[in-house]
Design a protein around this motif. Structure first.
Motif, short mmCIF file in Angstrom:
data_model
loop_
_atom_site.label_atom_id
_atom_site.label_comp_id
_atom_site.label_asym_id
_atom_site.label_seq_id
_atom_site.Cartn_x
_atom_site.Cartn_y
_atom_site.Cartn_z
N ASP A 88 0.80 -0.96 -0.12
CA ASP A 88 0.15 0.05 0.00
C ASP A 88 0.72 1.26 0.06
O ASP A 88 1.85 1.27 0.84
CB ASP A 88 -0.81 -0.11 1.46
CG ASP A 88 -1.90 0.92 1.11
OD1 ASP A 88 -2.30 1.63 0.09
OD2 ASP A 88 -2.56 1.34 2.12
N GLY A 89 0.63 1.94 -0.92
CA GLY A 89 1.44 3.42 -1.03
C GLY A 89 2.81 3.31 -1.92
O GLY A 89 3.45 4.05 -1.54
N GLU A 90 3.03 1.91 -2.19
CA GLU A 90 4.40 1.80 -2.87
C GLU A 90 4.39 2.45 -4.05
O GLU A 90 3.60 2.76 -5.03
CB GLU A 90 4.43 0.47 -3.19
CG GLU A 90 5.96 0.11 -3.67
CD GLU A 90 6.17 -1.48 -3.68
OE1 GLU A 90 7.49 -1.97 -4.13
OE2 GLU A 90 5.10 -2.45 -3.48
N SER A 91 5.76 3.17 -4.41
CA SER A 91 5.63 4.16 -5.60
C SER A 91 5.94 3.16 -7.02
O SER A 91 6.15 2.06 -6.85
CB SER A 91 7.11 4.76 -5.50
OG SER A 91 8.14 4.21 -5.34
N THR A 92 5.70 3.95 -8.03
CA THR A 92 5.84 3.23 -9.31
C THR A 92 7.29 2.81 -9.51
O THR A 92 7.37 1.53 -9.94
CB THR A 92 5.36 4.00 -10.32
OG1 THR A 92 4.15 4.30 -10.27
CG2 THR A 92 5.63 3.50 -11.83
N SER A 93 8.29 3.32 -8.97
CA SER A 93 9.72 2.94 -9.38
C SER A 93 10.02 1.88 -8.59
O SER A 93 10.65 1.05 -8.94
CB SER A 93 10.50 4.08 -8.86
OG SER A 93 10.53 4.63 -7.77
N SER A 94 9.28 1.78 -7.20
CA SER A 94 9.67 0.50 -6.40
C SER A 94 9.18 -0.60 -6.89
O SER A 94 9.62 -1.66 -6.86
CB SER A 94 9.13 0.85 -5.15
OG SER A 94 9.37 -0.30 -4.24
N ILE A 95 7.70 -0.33 -7.49
CA ILE A 95 7.25 -1.66 -8.01
C ILE A 95 7.96 -2.02 -9.38
O ILE A 95 8.00 -3.19 -9.64
CB ILE A 95 5.53 -1.26 -8.56
CG1 ILE A 95 4.95 -0.89 -7.27
CG2 ILE A 95 4.87 -2.17 -9.18
CD1 ILE A 95 3.45 -0.19 -7.58
N SER A 107 13.90 -4.21 -17.91
CA SER A 107 14.36 -2.72 -17.60
C SER A 107 13.36 -1.99 -16.58
O SER A 107 12.11 -1.65 -17.08
CB SER A 107 14.41 -1.78 -18.50
OG SER A 107 14.78 -0.29 -18.38
N ALA A 108 13.41 -1.75 -15.27
CA ALA A 108 12.63 -0.91 -14.52
C ALA A 108 12.39 0.47 -15.15
O ALA A 108 11.01 0.84 -15.00
CB ALA A 108 13.20 -1.02 -13.12
N GLY A 109 13.27 1.06 -15.67
CA GLY A 109 12.88 2.41 -16.25
C GLY A 109 11.87 2.21 -17.43
O GLY A 109 11.29 3.10 -17.66
N ASP A 110 12.28 1.19 -18.15
CA ASP A 110 11.09 1.21 -19.31
C ASP A 110 9.79 0.89 -18.71
O ASP A 110 8.45 1.67 -19.24
CB ASP A 110 11.37 0.00 -20.05
CG ASP A 110 12.59 0.23 -21.16
OD1 ASP A 110 12.90 1.35 -21.15
OD2 ASP A 110 13.04 -0.66 -21.65
#
Length: 384
Positions: A88-95, A107-110
């Motif tokens: 809950d509340g996890e950021s997109t970059s963390s996901i 690629s996490a960035g993609d």
């Protein structure tokens, strides 16, 4: 010395690897220096070398860590189920990092960029997800946005799969309970479903090739080939409801012909919307002004593999170098992006009839578009 780059047609639907699908014949054609230093006493030299070695090791470790943070070389196998937890509340970059570690994205960035492009920032839902290897970035983003309701067994249909490929995935997802042959047989005649899905009327008695929309579908123990096909057709109906068919209609293309063209764009173009629209424009220009589509992807579909050794004098409706117009059926299930491109080719692109694509030094593909055959040949020569 120069080296020859050779590209072949790939069986993986999300990697385009044919070069110069054009109307004409295809043509596929460090020096390190270091300065010598004056001889110095051994003591300072040894200390200097030690410092260089330490710095080099630190750089190597830093670069290695950076690369591991950006890409993953251990992707989950297509169809392999992977469980991912989203807090809950996890950021997109963390996901994105979790998806990369799970082998679902390279690629996490993609993935982060795809979420942003789809306008889904901040909308990824917490929960436990059962995802599968081979899902597209868009599918992953939309699944995580929809929430974890899709749990348990599922079948993922990536963009660009053929009916035969999809049947195999259904068989795998059901442990053979629904065999590939049974699924193909159930999907062999579009007219069986036309009364419930009017968009099938122009397909006649052709198979449902192209209509089984790419997505991840839940699979229950009571599902049949018919129920899964209906789920895929319902998804197609939902997706295409947003399309504007004004342009293809103005060129006397019905919705089925537009789907056929979209399936070819899916195989010939990258995921970039601009590239898809330009490839679409080139194909429209050929079809409307010369009649010859000239796509090797249609032949690859017919023969089930790389057409490099194909006899191009063969009289086949799928040999679009020889046979005028579109092939008789779609050649895969295209993405919504390719369907959009078929409905909206690039504007102000009426004079372009050729394109080719080549690998660059960054490991991606560059596309080149030309107006004349001579210009196209010059582009081919420059990259062979």
């Amino acid at each position: 010395a120069p080296f020859k780059r050779q590209i072949t047609y790939s069986s993986r639907p999300n990697h385009r690897a044919r070069v110069a699908h054009s109307m004409g014949d295809r043509q596929f054609r460090t020096y390190d220096t270091s300065a010598l230093q004056p001889k110095r006493s051994k003591g300072p030299m040894i200390a200097f070398i030690a410092v260089i070695v330490v710095v080099a090791l630190l750089l190597i470790l830093g670069v290695s860590t950076l690369v591991r943070g950006c890409t993953s070389g251990n992707l989950a196998a297509d169809g392999q189920q992977v469980t991912v937890e989203v807090a809950d509340g996890e950021s997109t970059s963390s996901i994105a990092q979790s998806l990369q570690q799970a082998g679902l994205v390279s690629s996490a960035g993609d993935f982060t960029k795809k979420v942003s492009d789809l306008g889904l920032d901040g909308s990824l839902q917490p929960g436990t997800y059962t995802l599968t290897g081979g899902m597209s970035l868009e599918d992953l983003a939309k699944t995580l946005s929809a929430g974890p309701g899709l749990s348990g067994p599922s079948v993922t249909i990536p963009e660009g799969l053929t009916l035969a490929n999809i049947a195999g995935r259904v068989s795998d997802a059901t442990n053979g309970r629904i065999s590939a042959d049974d699924f193909k047989a159930q999907a062999s005649n579009a007219s069986v479903y036309a009364s419930d899905f009017p968009f099938l009327k122009d397909a006649g008695t052709n198979s449902l090739e192209g209509f089984l929309f790419p997505k991840t579908y839940a699979v229950s123990s009571t599902d049949t080939a018919d129920s899964l096909i209906r789920a895929m057709l319902s998804q197609y109906q939902t997706e295409v409801a947003t399309l504007d068919y004004s342009y293809p209609t103005s060129k006397n293309f019905n919705s089925y012909q537009t789907l056929i063209l979209a399936s070819i764009i899916e195989k010939e173009a990258s995921d970039d919307a601009d590239i898809r629209a330009k490839v679409s424009a080139v194909f429209y220009n050929r079809l409307l002004n010369t009649g010859a589509l000239g796509s090797d992807a249609t032949t690859a579909y017919e023969i089930g593999g790389d057409p490099d050794n194909y006899d191009w004098t063969t009289d086949s409706a799928y040999n679009t170098r020889r046979h005028a117009g579109l092939p008789p059926t779609p050649i895969c299930s295209p993405s919504i992006g390719s369907l959009q491109a078929a409905c909206n080719p690039a504007p102000d692109f009426d004079d372009y009839y050729f394109f080719s694509f080549w690998p660059n030094d960054q490991g991606t593909i560059d596309y080149f578009f030309d107006k004349t055959y001579d210009e196209h040949q010059a582009t081919v020569a420059a990259h062979s």
